[in-house]
Design a protein around this motif. Structure first.
Motif, PDB file in Angstrom:
ATOM      1  N   GLU A  19       0.741  -1.292  -0.154  1.00 46.90           N
ATOM      2  CA  GLU A  19      -0.106  -0.377   0.001  1.00 46.90           C
ATOM      3  C   GLU A  19       0.750   1.220  -0.201  1.00 46.90           C
ATOM      4  O   GLU A  19       1.711   1.341   0.918  1.00 46.90           O
ATOM      5  N   SER A  20       0.462   2.088  -0.844  1.00 42.00           N
ATOM      6  CA  SER A  20       1.279   3.319  -0.780  1.00 42.00           C
ATOM      7  C   SER A  20       0.383   4.538  -0.480  1.00 42.00           C
ATOM      8  O   SER A  20      -0.630   4.240   0.121  1.00 42.00           O
ATOM      9  N   PHE A  21       1.114   5.577  -0.169  1.00 36.80           N
ATOM     10  CA  PHE A  21       0.282   7.065   0.284  1.00 36.80           C
ATOM     11  C   PHE A  21      -0.713   7.079  -0.542  1.00 36.80           C
ATOM     12  O   PHE A  21      -1.971   7.656   0.071  1.00 36.80           O
ATOM     13  N   PHE A  22      -0.750   7.088  -1.834  1.00 37.28           N
ATOM     14  CA  PHE A  22      -2.093   7.548  -2.853  1.00 37.28           C
ATOM     15  C   PHE A  22      -2.870   6.201  -2.598  1.00 37.28           C
ATOM     16  O   PHE A  22      -4.303   6.672  -2.558  1.00 37.28           O
ATOM     17  N   ASP A  23      -2.561   4.964  -2.242  1.00 40.85           N
ATOM     18  CA  ASP A  23      -3.272   4.125  -2.216  1.00 40.85           C
ATOM     19  C   ASP A  23      -4.323   4.296  -1.010  1.00 40.85           C
ATOM     20  O   ASP A  23      -5.643   4.097  -1.048  1.00 40.85           O
ATOM     21  N   GLU A  24      -3.591   4.908   0.025  1.00 40.06           N
ATOM     22  CA  GLU A  24      -4.312   4.892   1.218  1.00 40.06           C
ATOM     23  C   GLU A  24      -5.457   5.813   1.184  1.00 40.06           C
ATOM     24  O   GLU A  24      -6.515   6.070   1.965  1.00 40.06           O
ATOM     25  N   LYS A  25      -5.155   7.047   0.282  1.00 40.09           N
ATOM     26  CA  LYS A  25      -6.166   8.135   0.155  1.00 40.09           C
ATOM     27  C   LYS A  25      -7.047   7.777  -0.895  1.00 40.09           C
ATOM     28  O   LYS A  25      -7.790   8.700  -1.323  1.00 40.09           O
ATOM     29  N   ASP A  26      -7.078   6.518  -1.557  1.00 37.67           N
ATOM     30  CA  ASP A  26      -7.661   6.066  -2.688  1.00 37.67           C
ATOM     31  C   ASP A  26      -7.793   6.938  -3.935  1.00 37.67           C
ATOM     32  O   ASP A  26      -8.725   7.320  -4.472  1.00 37.67           O
ATOM     33  N   GLU A  27      -6.547   7.620  -4.043  1.00 34.88           N
ATOM     34  CA  GLU A  27      -6.192   8.511  -5.242  1.00 34.88           C
ATOM     35  C   GLU A  27      -5.504   7.557  -6.529  1.00 34.88           C
ATOM     36  O   GLU A  27      -4.554   6.697  -6.032  1.00 34.88           O
ATOM     37  N   VAL A  28      -5.725   7.697  -7.456  1.00 33.55           N
ATOM     38  CA  VAL A  28      -5.054   6.921  -8.641  1.00 33.55           C
ATOM     39  C   VAL A  28      -4.205   8.068  -9.270  1.00 33.55           C
ATOM     40  O   VAL A  28      -4.796   8.988  -9.822  1.00 33.55           O
ATOM     41  N   ASN A  34       5.104  10.919 -12.605  1.00 28.71           N
ATOM     42  CA  ASN A  34       5.149  10.894 -11.354  1.00 28.71           C
ATOM     43  C   ASN A  34       5.835   9.336 -10.858  1.00 28.71           C
ATOM     44  O   ASN A  34       5.850   9.051  -9.746  1.00 28.71           O
ATOM     45  N   LYS A  35       6.445   8.690 -11.841  1.00 32.66           N
ATOM     46  CA  LYS A  35       6.978   7.431 -11.608  1.00 32.66           C
ATOM     47  C   LYS A  35       7.898   7.363 -10.471  1.00 32.66           C
ATOM     48  O   LYS A  35       8.001   6.697  -9.558  1.00 32.66           O
ATOM     49  N   LEU A  36       8.665   8.367 -10.523  1.00 33.16           N
ATOM     50  CA  LEU A  36       9.962   8.509  -9.505  1.00 33.16           C
ATOM     51  C   LEU A  36       9.597   9.338  -8.015  1.00 33.16           C
ATOM     52  O   LEU A  36      10.410   9.598  -7.291  1.00 33.16           O
ATOM     53  N   SER A  37       8.324   9.851  -8.097  1.00 33.30           N
ATOM     54  CA  SER A  37       8.255  10.510  -6.893  1.00 33.30           C
ATOM     55  C   SER A  37       8.126   9.693  -5.715  1.00 33.30           C
ATOM     56  O   SER A  37       7.443   8.762  -5.553  1.00 33.30           O
ATOM     57  N   VAL A  38       8.922  10.330  -4.667  1.00 34.61           N
ATOM     58  CA  VAL A  38       8.904   9.322  -3.207  1.00 34.61           C
ATOM     59  C   VAL A  38       7.635   9.560  -2.673  1.00 34.61           C
ATOM     60  O   VAL A  38       7.432   9.212  -1.566  1.00 34.61           O
ATOM     61  N   ASP A  39       6.728  10.501  -3.098  1.00 36.64           N
ATOM     62  CA  ASP A  39       5.475  11.066  -2.226  1.00 36.64           C
ATOM     63  C   ASP A  39       4.687   9.690  -2.458  1.00 36.64           C
ATOM     64  O   ASP A  39       3.360   9.620  -1.645  1.00 36.64           O
TER      65      ASP A  39
END
Length: 85
Positions: A19-28, A34-39
């Motif tokens: 699970e990533s931070f964007f997955d957690e926020k339910d954002e696609v 944005n591939k290399l974004s550590v966000d």
């Protein structure tokens, strides 16, 4: 060498990133820019999921795997955790 002397014995295992931070926020987020974004790295839950997956691979008897992974931050972090195990 062809014809094959013996059947092939390769095993392939597909593993989804934790699970990533964007997955957690339910954002696609699918923009390749944005591939290399550590966000979009792994959450604490995502790291635990990757560690659990690595333990399952060990239980399955997987030794010295060759790991192919995406350059997305969540995928590379998952691969790193699995490789360290």
């Amino acid at each position: 060498q062809l014809p094959l002397v013996a059947p092939l014995s390769n095993t392939y295992v597909l593993l989804r990133a934790g699970e990533s931070f964007f997955d957690e926020k339910d954002e696609v987020r699918s923009n390749p820019v944005n591939k290399l974004s550590v966000d979009d790295g792994l959450t604490t839950r995502g790291k635990t999921q990757a560690e659990d997956a690595a333990a399952t691979l060990v239980e399955m008897g997987v030794e010295d795997p060759i790991i192919w992974y995406s350059t997305w931050a969540k995928a590379s972090q998952t691969a790193e955790i699995v490789a360290d195990r």
